[in-house]
Design an enzyme around this catalytic site. Structure first.
Site, PDB file in Angstrom:
ATOM      1  N   HIS A   1      -0.061  11.832  -5.592  1.00 36.49           N
ATOM      2  CA  HIS A   1      -0.571  11.857  -4.218  1.00 36.49           C
ATOM      3  C   HIS A   1       0.583  11.718  -3.218  1.00 36.49           C
ATOM      4  O   HIS A   1       0.714  12.520  -2.279  1.00 36.49           O
ATOM      5  CB  HIS A   1      -1.584  10.717  -4.019  1.00 36.49           C
ATOM      6  CG  HIS A   1      -2.082  10.594  -2.613  1.00 36.49           C
ATOM      7  ND1 HIS A   1      -3.245  11.193  -2.177  1.00 36.49           N
ATOM      8  CD2 HIS A   1      -1.562   9.974  -1.527  1.00 36.49           C
ATOM      9  CE1 HIS A   1      -3.415  10.941  -0.889  1.00 36.49           C
ATOM     10  NE2 HIS A   1      -2.399  10.195  -0.463  1.00 36.49           N
ATOM     11  N   GLU A   2       1.416  10.720  -3.425  1.00 43.45           N
ATOM     12  CA  GLU A   2       2.509  10.475  -2.462  1.00 43.45           C
ATOM     13  C   GLU A   2       3.512  11.616  -2.456  1.00 43.45           C
ATOM     14  O   GLU A   2       3.994  12.032  -1.402  1.00 43.45           O
ATOM     15  CB  GLU A   2       3.221   9.147  -2.783  1.00 43.45           C
ATOM     16  CG  GLU A   2       2.332   7.915  -2.654  1.00 43.45           C
ATOM     17  CD  GLU A   2       1.582   7.826  -1.339  1.00 43.45           C
ATOM     18  OE1 GLU A   2       2.089   8.338  -0.318  1.00 43.45           O
ATOM     19  OE2 GLU A   2       0.469   7.278  -1.326  1.00 43.45           O
TER      20      GLU A   2
ATOM     21  N   HIS B   1       2.679  14.432  -0.243  1.00 42.89           N
ATOM     22  CA  HIS B   1       3.116  14.252   1.151  1.00 42.89           C
ATOM     23  C   HIS B   1       4.590  14.642   1.304  1.00 42.89           C
ATOM     24  O   HIS B   1       4.965  15.360   2.224  1.00 42.89           O
ATOM     25  CB  HIS B   1       2.975  12.787   1.575  1.00 42.89           C
ATOM     26  CG  HIS B   1       1.567  12.302   1.762  1.00 42.89           C
ATOM     27  ND1 HIS B   1       0.673  12.937   2.586  1.00 42.89           N
ATOM     28  CD2 HIS B   1       0.905  11.225   1.269  1.00 42.89           C
ATOM     29  CE1 HIS B   1      -0.479  12.252   2.580  1.00 42.89           C
ATOM     30  NE2 HIS B   1      -0.357  11.225   1.779  1.00 42.89           N
TER      31      HIS B   1
ATOM     32  N   HIS C   1       0.842  -1.197   0.000  1.00 39.71           N
ATOM     33  CA  HIS C   1       0.000   0.000   0.000  1.00 39.71           C
ATOM     34  C   HIS C   1       0.884   1.257   0.000  1.00 39.71           C
ATOM     35  O   HIS C   1       1.742   1.418   0.866  1.00 39.71           O
ATOM     36  CB  HIS C   1      -0.948   0.013   1.196  1.00 39.71           C
ATOM     37  CG  HIS C   1      -1.991   1.075   1.071  1.00 39.71           C
ATOM     38  ND1 HIS C   1      -3.243   0.835   0.549  1.00 39.71           N
ATOM     39  CD2 HIS C   1      -1.947   2.395   1.340  1.00 39.71           C
ATOM     40  CE1 HIS C   1      -3.931   1.953   0.526  1.00 39.71           C
ATOM     41  NE2 HIS C   1      -3.162   2.926   0.998  1.00 39.71           N
ATOM     42  N   ALA C   2       0.649   2.133  -0.949  1.00 43.02           N
ATOM     43  CA  ALA C   2       1.540   3.284  -1.148  1.00 43.02           C
ATOM     44  C   ALA C   2       1.596   4.182   0.088  1.00 43.02           C
ATOM     45  O   ALA C   2       0.579   4.441   0.730  1.00 43.02           O
ATOM     46  CB  ALA C   2       1.046   4.090  -2.341  1.00 43.02           C
TER      47      ALA C   2
ATOM     48  N   HIS D   1      -6.278   0.367   5.986  1.00 45.59           N
ATOM     49  CA  HIS D   1      -6.314   1.367   7.047  1.00 45.59           C
ATOM     50  C   HIS D   1      -6.929   0.842   8.343  1.00 45.59           C
ATOM     51  O   HIS D   1      -6.761   1.454   9.387  1.00 45.59           O
ATOM     52  CB  HIS D   1      -7.069   2.603   6.545  1.00 45.59           C
ATOM     53  CG  HIS D   1      -6.424   3.207   5.329  1.00 45.59           C
ATOM     54  ND1 HIS D   1      -6.471   2.613   4.090  1.00 45.59           N
ATOM     55  CD2 HIS D   1      -5.677   4.328   5.169  1.00 45.59           C
ATOM     56  CE1 HIS D   1      -5.804   3.339   3.217  1.00 45.59           C
ATOM     57  NE2 HIS D   1      -5.313   4.385   3.836  1.00 45.59           N
TER      58      HIS D   1
ATOM     59  N   TRP E   1     -20.493  -3.315   9.602  1.00 47.02           N
ATOM     60  CA  TRP E   1     -19.687  -2.890   8.447  1.00 47.02           C
ATOM     61  C   TRP E   1     -20.553  -2.825   7.194  1.00 47.02           C
ATOM     62  O   TRP E   1     -20.582  -1.827   6.484  1.00 47.02           O
ATOM     63  CB  TRP E   1     -18.516  -3.877   8.261  1.00 47.02           C
ATOM     64  CG  TRP E   1     -17.662  -3.675   7.053  1.00 47.02           C
ATOM     65  CD1 TRP E   1     -17.656  -4.437   5.916  1.00 47.02           C
ATOM     66  CD2 TRP E   1     -16.661  -2.650   6.844  1.00 47.02           C
ATOM     67  NE1 TRP E   1     -16.716  -3.970   5.026  1.00 47.02           N
ATOM     68  CE2 TRP E   1     -16.094  -2.878   5.569  1.00 47.02           C
ATOM     69  CE3 TRP E   1     -16.190  -1.584   7.618  1.00 47.02           C
ATOM     70  CZ2 TRP E   1     -15.081  -2.063   5.040  1.00 47.02           C
ATOM     71  CZ3 TRP E   1     -15.180  -0.776   7.088  1.00 47.02           C
ATOM     72  CH2 TRP E   1     -14.637  -1.017   5.821  1.00 47.02           C
TER      73      TRP E   1
ATOM     74  N   GLU F   1      -3.390  14.876   2.998  1.00 45.14           N
ATOM     75  CA  GLU F   1      -3.877  13.949   1.978  1.00 45.14           C
ATOM     76  C   GLU F   1      -4.330  14.656   0.703  1.00 45.14           C
ATOM     77  O   GLU F   1      -4.530  14.014  -0.322  1.00 45.14           O
ATOM     78  CB  GLU F   1      -5.030  13.103   2.533  1.00 45.14           C
ATOM     79  CG  GLU F   1      -4.645  12.199   3.698  1.00 45.14           C
ATOM     80  CD  GLU F   1      -3.531  11.216   3.353  1.00 45.14           C
ATOM     81  OE1 GLU F   1      -3.333  10.926   2.167  1.00 45.14           O
ATOM     82  OE2 GLU F   1      -2.852  10.757   4.293  1.00 45.14           O
TER      83      GLU F   1
ATOM     84  N   ARG G   1      -9.646  11.662   7.235  1.00 50.87           N
ATOM     85  CA  ARG G   1      -8.696  12.537   6.524  1.00 50.87           C
ATOM     86  C   ARG G   1      -8.884  12.486   5.004  1.00 50.87           C
ATOM     87  O   ARG G   1      -8.719  13.487   4.318  1.00 50.87           O
ATOM     88  CB  ARG G   1      -7.259  12.151   6.891  1.00 50.87           C
ATOM     89  CG  ARG G   1      -6.911  10.722   6.541  1.00 50.87           C
ATOM     90  CD  ARG G   1      -5.482  10.331   6.935  1.00 50.87           C
ATOM     91  NE  ARG G   1      -5.248  10.439   8.365  1.00 50.87           N
ATOM     92  CZ  ARG G   1      -4.106  10.112   8.961  1.00 50.87           C
ATOM     93  NH1 ARG G   1      -3.086   9.650   8.237  1.00 50.87           N
ATOM     94  NH2 ARG G   1      -3.964  10.223  10.252  1.00 50.87           N
ATOM     95  N   TYR G   2      -9.204  11.307   4.483  1.00 52.76           N
ATOM     96  CA  TYR G   2      -9.346  11.185   3.025  1.00 52.76           C
ATOM     97  C   TYR G   2     -10.658  11.798   2.548  1.00 52.76           C
ATOM     98  O   TYR G   2     -10.762  12.266   1.426  1.00 52.76           O
ATOM     99  CB  TYR G   2      -9.262   9.720   2.599  1.00 52.76           C
ATOM    100  CG  TYR G   2      -7.969   9.064   2.997  1.00 52.76           C
ATOM    101  CD1 TYR G   2      -6.781   9.347   2.335  1.00 52.76           C
ATOM    102  CD2 TYR G   2      -7.920   8.170   4.062  1.00 52.76           C
ATOM    103  CE1 TYR G   2      -5.580   8.758   2.701  1.00 52.76           C
ATOM    104  CE2 TYR G   2      -6.732   7.568   4.441  1.00 52.76           C
ATOM    105  CZ  TYR G   2      -5.569   7.865   3.761  1.00 52.76           C
ATOM    106  OH  TYR G   2      -4.386   7.280   4.149  1.00 52.76           O
TER     107      TYR G   2
HETATM  108  O1  X8Z Z   1      -4.153   5.334   1.388  1.00 58.66           O
HETATM  109  C1  X8Z Z   1      -4.144   6.175   0.502  1.00 58.66           C
HETATM  110  C2  X8Z Z   1      -2.819   6.690  -0.045  1.00 58.66           C
HETATM  111  C3  X8Z Z   1      -1.758   6.708   0.978  1.00 58.66           C
HETATM  112  S1  X8Z Z   1      -2.017   7.898   2.218  1.00 58.66           S
HETATM  113  C4  X8Z Z   1      -2.377   5.824  -1.204  1.00 58.66           C
HETATM  114  N1  X8Z Z   1      -5.304   6.616  -0.025  1.00 58.66           N
HETATM  115  C5  X8Z Z   1      -6.597   6.122   0.428  1.00 58.66           C
HETATM  116  C6  X8Z Z   1      -6.805   4.668   0.064  1.00 58.66           C
HETATM  117  O2  X8Z Z   1      -6.045   4.125  -0.751  1.00 58.66           O
HETATM  118  O3  X8Z Z   1      -7.747   4.053   0.574  1.00 58.66           O
HETATM  119  C7  X8Z Z   1      -5.433   7.626  -1.061  1.00 58.66           C
HETATM  120  C8  X8Z Z   1      -6.891   7.691  -1.375  1.00 58.66           C
HETATM  121  C9  X8Z Z   1      -7.608   6.981  -0.262  1.00 58.66           C
HETATM  122 ZN    ZN Z   2      -1.806   9.830   1.462  1.00 60.57          ZN
END
Ligand code: X8Z
Ligand code: ZN
Length: 622
Positions: free
Chosen positions: A397-398, A401, A367-368, A525, A497, A425, A534-535
């Protein structure tokens, strides 16, 4: 007499009266300096351990990271407790805010060392379990989330989609017991800090009360829900036209496996299914970015070309070298956007130390994520890059950050963070909104710029990612807040859920799910315990930031066609916001950037106004 008085004071307070004098501003300054210095050292050590644990998952790297995180947490809790001695002292704003941020950033972790160790071990194990998760599509072919996501994006076989969806979601079940205990331990910590539960602690970090924060999210949702509803109705009808019964449920929900994404959180990958059929619009096909990127990367970088040749064995040395070159080429696109705005290039160590592709010989958390290990300039990304649309956006996106992290590195440590976590974010995404047809043309990634009539197909493609995401994000943290507060009991984790996913997104699982399942665990997450509101914030802020930067660049015209690539005034505006970090309430930072001091869905609604009108017409057609 005197002696007696003194000794009785000792008995009552155990502290000699002469050391009880009220702390001074100088004491507070010394305390804050000490906290900044100690936390910098501890968090740097912990970041190194975490980096190794996520890029090299083993039992040993897990226990090592747990230990380092335990140290940071224990010391942060001590410093937080100590900081309360300044609660009644009148302090200059910057000291008061640093102390406030220390207190709000305290970990939801028990003081009891045994329980604290248990919690950090569980946290490391859950992150590791997610990273190791696999589904064996064939006995000898076990795939992790990245290749499985590719199948979810590209397959149009409902049976295959169902199988992959179930296979991945089943990786959540073994986390259930550990997760339940993890929640209990965090709540012990949150209560010790004076909060009702950990959800309340999470919602306290927004320069407003936790209750106000929840209300803000709802308010923004009422602004955008009408657009989601139209998009949903339209997409559902098109899915039924494509898949028939497999897409049609009596309760009106969409089966979650048909939306092009493992979690049905962004739907852009099914654009081909929902593209307008009206020939006037259908002629405008969005650029096939994946093909264009592969072509361009291969042409510019011979080392990368082999990564796209079907004859290349990607697990060979040569294959890995080619994949790495292609991955780096993707990151260079993102970097050059930021340098065009006036930001300095990334440091050499970024290129040496980042993880750009999936290593062939071990488990990693794919996961990035973006890192700043020393809180100064040891910037890195950790990704498993493939050359496609999704990763093109994720790279931006990255880097958002990373450029943020570097911009605020002159602030004291306690101010080195996003104005709030939603800002962090939103930066890269706000930049990525500038990936317009004219930008792609300027880069040589598309041959022509489609005319204004093509805006509907384009907006639809964007809305599938941006609008569809909102109720997913809302449902995720509503679930977690309920879990933390105890409103959702462990015995109902999965039921709740799907109730929330059903209520907000109106999606349903492809097969009946039971309480032996733990579908939330299949979303990074949750096991990694990263807050998700946050997203949601970021999805909305990014349109506010984007509009502000478009205005600064002097752009006039429909918002969705604006690209501020190369604009120094836009870059200056952005840099100013980033440099402030969290040194002032985010409302102030937002006001300086956009003129507004609150989360405002208007910029997002304006952006999609033409699409909204179009969708309403489509949905009334029989
Ligand atoms: O987790 C992320 C990023 C890293 S902060 C890749 N995002 C959320 C996800 O993948 O669920 C970006 C969009 C939403
Ligand atoms: Zn991010």
């Amino acid at each position: 007499m005197r002696k007696l008085l003194l000794s009785s004071l000792f008995v009552v307070t155990c502290v000699p009266v002469w050391s009880q004098k009220a702390p001074t501003v100088a004491d507070a300054k010394a305390f804050v300096d000490k906290a900044n210095a100690e936390l910098l050292k501890l968090s740097t050590d912990a970041s190194h351990a975490e980096w190794i644990a996520e890029t090299y998952i083993t039992d040993d790297t897990e226990s090592n990271t747990a230990l380092q995180n335990e140290r940071v947490a224990a010391r942060t809790l001590e410093l937080t407790a100590e900081s309360h001695k300044f609660d009644k002292v009148k302090l200059p704003d910057d000291l008061r805010r640093q102390i406030l941020l220390l207190q709000l950033g305290a970990p939801a972790a028990p003081k009891d060392p045994k329980l604290l160790a248990e919690e950090t071990q569980l946290a490391a194990q859950l992150t590791g379990m997610y990273g190791k998760g696999k589904f064996c599509v064939e006995p000898q072919k076990c795939l992790g989330i990245d290749p499985l996501s590719q199948i979810m994006a590209k397959s149009r076989d409902p049976e295959e989609l169902r199988k992959i969806w179930v296979g991945w979601h089943d990786t959540g079940a073994p986390m259930r017991q550990k997760y339940t205990r993890f929640i209990e331990l965090q709540n012990i910590g949150a209560k010790e800090l004076g909060y009702k539960d950990t959800g309340e602690l999470w919602r306290a970090g927004y320069d407003m009360t936790p209750a106000e924060f929840s209300a803000e999210l709802e308010r923004a949702w009422t602004q955008l829900q009408p657009l989601y509803d139209e998009l949903f109705t339209y997409v559902r009808a098109r899915l039924i036209a494509k898949y028939g019964k497999a897409a049609e449920r009596a309760d009106g929900k969409i089966p979650a496996q048909l939306l092009g994404n493992m979690w049905a959180q962004e739907w852009g990958n099914i654009y081909d299914i929902v593209a307008p059929t009206d020939p006037k619009l259908a002629q405008y096909k969005p650029v096939n970015l994946e093909e264009a990127l592969k072509r361009q990367i291969a042409a510019k970088d011979p080392a990368a070309a082999a990564a796209f040749a079907s004859s290349t064995d990607l697990t060979s040395d040569a294959g890995q070298t080619a994949k790495l070159a292609a991955g780096k080429a993707m990151v260079h696109y993102g970097e050059s956007f930021f340098t065009s705005l006036g930001f300095p290039a990334l440091p050499a160590t970024f290129w040496e130390r980042s993880q750009f592709i999936h290593p062939r010989d071990r488990d990693v958390v794919c996961h990035a994520s973006a890192w700043d290990l020393d809180s100064v300039d040891d910037l890195r990304v950790k990704m498993c890059i493939e050359v496609n649309d999704d990763y093109f956006t994720t790279v931006h996106h990255e880097l958002g950050h990373n450029f943020y992290q570097r911009a605020y590195n002159k602030q004291p440590l306690l101010f080195r963070g996003g104005a709030n976590d939603g800002f962090h974010e939103a930066i890269g995404d706000a930049v990525a909104l500038s990936i317009t047809p004219s930008y792609l043309k300027a880069l040589g990634l598309s041959e022509s710029e489609p005319p204004a009539e093509a805006d509907i197909p384009l907006q639809l493609r964007t809305a599938l990612d941006k609008i569809a995401f909102l109720p997913f994000a809302l449902a995720l943290d509503k679930w977690r807040w309920g879990v933390f507060s105890g409103e959702i009991k462990p015995a109902d984790y999965n039921k709740a859920w799907w109730e929330l996913r059903g209520k907000y997104q109106k999606v349903a699982p492809p097969v009946d799910r039971a309480e032996t399942d733990f579908d939330a665990g299949a979303k990074m997450h949750v096991p990694a315990n990263v807050p998700y509101a946050r997203y949601y914030l970021a999805r909305i802020y990014q349109f506010q930031f984007y509009k502000a930067m478009c205005d600064a660049s002097g752009y006039k015209g429909p918002l969705n066609r604006c690209s501020f690539f190369g604009s120094k005034p836009a870059g200056e505006k952005l840099a100013k916001m980033l440099e402030a970090g969290q040194s002032q309430p985010w409302q102030q930072t937002l006001k300086e950037m956009t003129g507004s001091d609150h989360l405002d869905a208007q910029a997002m609604a304006d952006y999609f106004a033409p699409l909204y009108a179009w969708l309403k017409v489509q949905n009334t057609k029989k």
